[in-house]
Design a protein around this motif. Structure first.
Motif, PDB file in Angstrom:
ATOM      1  N   GLY A  62       0.805  -1.221   0.000  1.00 55.34           N
ATOM      2  CA  GLY A  62       0.000   0.000   0.000  1.00 55.34           C
ATOM      3  C   GLY A  62       0.834   1.265   0.000  1.00 55.34           C
ATOM      4  O   GLY A  62       1.955   1.318   0.500  1.00 55.34           O
ATOM      5  N   LEU A  63       0.254   2.294  -0.580  1.00 52.90           N
ATOM      6  CA  LEU A  63       0.949   3.574  -0.703  1.00 52.90           C
ATOM      7  C   LEU A  63       1.170   4.262   0.626  1.00 52.90           C
ATOM      8  O   LEU A  63       2.068   5.085   0.753  1.00 52.90           O
ATOM      9  N   GLU A  64       0.347   3.938   1.631  1.00 58.72           N
ATOM     10  CA  GLU A  64       0.528   4.590   2.918  1.00 58.72           C
ATOM     11  C   GLU A  64       1.869   4.222   3.562  1.00 58.72           C
ATOM     12  O   GLU A  64       2.317   4.892   4.484  1.00 58.72           O
ATOM     13  N   ASN A  65       2.534   3.184   3.047  1.00 63.75           N
ATOM     14  CA  ASN A  65       3.837   2.778   3.571  1.00 63.75           C
ATOM     15  C   ASN A  65       4.995   3.205   2.675  1.00 63.75           C
ATOM     16  O   ASN A  65       6.126   2.780   2.897  1.00 63.75           O
ATOM     17  N   VAL A  66       4.714   4.001   1.658  1.00 62.14           N
ATOM     18  CA  VAL A  66       5.748   4.486   0.754  1.00 62.14           C
ATOM     19  C   VAL A  66       5.800   6.002   0.855  1.00 62.14           C
ATOM     20  O   VAL A  66       4.794   6.671   0.676  1.00 62.14           O
ATOM     21  N   PHE A  67       6.952   6.545   1.161  1.00 67.80           N
ATOM     22  CA  PHE A  67       7.110   7.983   1.354  1.00 67.80           C
ATOM     23  C   PHE A  67       7.799   8.570   0.132  1.00 67.80           C
ATOM     24  O   PHE A  67       9.000   8.429  -0.037  1.00 67.80           O
ATOM     25  N   ALA A  68       7.019   9.196  -0.727  1.00 67.13           N
ATOM     26  CA  ALA A  68       7.527   9.708  -1.993  1.00 67.13           C
ATOM     27  C   ALA A  68       7.813  11.201  -1.911  1.00 67.13           C
ATOM     28  O   ALA A  68       7.503  11.947  -2.814  1.00 67.13           O
ATOM     29  N   SER A  69       8.409  11.637  -0.824  1.00 68.66           N
ATOM     30  CA  SER A  69       8.713  13.053  -0.651  1.00 68.66           C
ATOM     31  C   SER A  69      10.022  13.212   0.109  1.00 68.66           C
ATOM     32  O   SER A  69      10.339  12.420   0.985  1.00 68.66           O
ATOM     33  N   GLU A  70      10.756  14.263  -0.242  1.00 68.58           N
ATOM     34  CA  GLU A  70      12.019  14.506   0.455  1.00 68.58           C
ATOM     35  C   GLU A  70      11.806  14.962   1.891  1.00 68.58           C
ATOM     36  O   GLU A  70      12.723  14.958   2.691  1.00 68.58           O
ATOM     37  N   MET A  71      10.578  15.317   2.267  1.00 75.11           N
ATOM     38  CA  MET A  71      10.329  15.766   3.637  1.00 75.11           C
ATOM     39  C   MET A  71      10.522  14.656   4.661  1.00 75.11           C
ATOM     40  O   MET A  71      10.655  14.912   5.838  1.00 75.11           O
ATOM     41  N   LYS A  90       8.410   8.679  -7.454  1.00 73.99           N
ATOM     42  CA  LYS A  90       7.167   9.426  -7.682  1.00 73.99           C
ATOM     43  C   LYS A  90       6.446   8.903  -8.919  1.00 73.99           C
ATOM     44  O   LYS A  90       5.211   8.781  -8.926  1.00 73.99           O
ATOM     45  N   MET A  91       7.193   8.586  -9.984  1.00 73.34           N
ATOM     46  CA  MET A  91       6.563   8.033 -11.188  1.00 73.34           C
ATOM     47  C   MET A  91       5.941   6.671 -10.897  1.00 73.34           C
ATOM     48  O   MET A  91       4.840   6.375 -11.354  1.00 73.34           O
ATOM     49  N   ALA A  92       6.641   5.834 -10.125  1.00 75.81           N
ATOM     50  CA  ALA A  92       6.111   4.516  -9.781  1.00 75.81           C
ATOM     51  C   ALA A  92       4.851   4.642  -8.933  1.00 75.81           C
ATOM     52  O   ALA A  92       3.886   3.895  -9.118  1.00 75.81           O
ATOM     53  N   VAL A  93       4.831   5.605  -8.008  1.00 77.85           N
ATOM     54  CA  VAL A  93       3.657   5.833  -7.161  1.00 77.85           C
ATOM     55  C   VAL A  93       2.476   6.301  -8.014  1.00 77.85           C
ATOM     56  O   VAL A  93       1.351   5.835  -7.844  1.00 77.85           O
ATOM     57  N   ASN A  94       2.729   7.213  -8.962  1.00 78.44           N
ATOM     58  CA  ASN A  94       1.655   7.676  -9.844  1.00 78.44           C
ATOM     59  C   ASN A  94       1.103   6.539 -10.685  1.00 78.44           C
ATOM     60  O   ASN A  94      -0.114   6.405 -10.856  1.00 78.44           O
ATOM     61  N   GLU A  95       2.003   5.698 -11.213  1.00 76.92           N
ATOM     62  CA  GLU A  95       1.570   4.562 -12.026  1.00 76.92           C
ATOM     63  C   GLU A  95       0.749   3.585 -11.176  1.00 76.92           C
ATOM     64  O   GLU A  95      -0.291   3.095 -11.609  1.00 76.92           O
ATOM     65  N   TYR A  96       1.207   3.336  -9.960  1.00 79.67           N
ATOM     66  CA  TYR A  96       0.480   2.452  -9.041  1.00 79.67           C
ATOM     67  C   TYR A  96      -0.908   3.023  -8.749  1.00 79.67           C
ATOM     68  O   TYR A  96      -1.893   2.301  -8.754  1.00 79.67           O
ATOM     69  N   SER A  97      -0.967   4.315  -8.500  1.00 73.09           N
ATOM     70  CA  SER A  97      -2.249   4.960  -8.190  1.00 73.09           C
ATOM     71  C   SER A  97      -3.221   4.849  -9.347  1.00 73.09           C
ATOM     72  O   SER A  97      -4.406   4.572  -9.150  1.00 73.09           O
ATOM     73  N   VAL A  98      -2.738   5.062 -10.552  1.00 77.33           N
ATOM     74  CA  VAL A  98      -3.611   4.988 -11.736  1.00 77.33           C
ATOM     75  C   VAL A  98      -4.147   3.572 -11.912  1.00 77.33           C
ATOM     76  O   VAL A  98      -5.316   3.385 -12.228  1.00 77.33           O
TER      77      VAL A  98
END
Length: 86
Positions: free
Chosen positions: A40-49, A66-74
């Motif tokens: 799940g995306l809630e366990n992936v941190f796609a930000s430099e923060m 970030k591209m992989a997260v966007n592809e996963y989301s779509v």
């Protein structure tokens, strides 16, 4: 990829950072998301923060994540419209 591979990658990343190298945390997250989409995306941190201040990371790994997260989301977003289309 199995749990032993993930632990090995984490240990290698730690040793690399300990000796002044770049962190590969984003590429590790991308690899885990593509191998185990059920985490799940809630366990992936796609930000430099989420990185400690001053930590170096490998160039372009954040952008790839970030591209992989966007592809996963779509691919995994359910329709928000509950009405059936006829």
């Amino acid at each position: 990829m199995v749990l032993a591979d993930i632990i090995s990658d984490m240990n290698s990343n730690y040793e690399n950072r300990k000796h002044g190298g770049n962190s590969l945390v984003f590429s590790m997250q991308e690899k885990m998301l593509s191998t185990f989409p059920e985490i799940g995306l809630e366990n992936v941190f796609a930000s430099e923060m989420y990185l400690p201040i001053g930590q170096k990371f490998e160039p372009s790994t954040l952008e790839n994540l970030k591209m992989a997260v966007n592809e996963y989301s779509v691919q995994n977003v359910l329709s928000r419209d509950s009405r059936k289309l006829s």
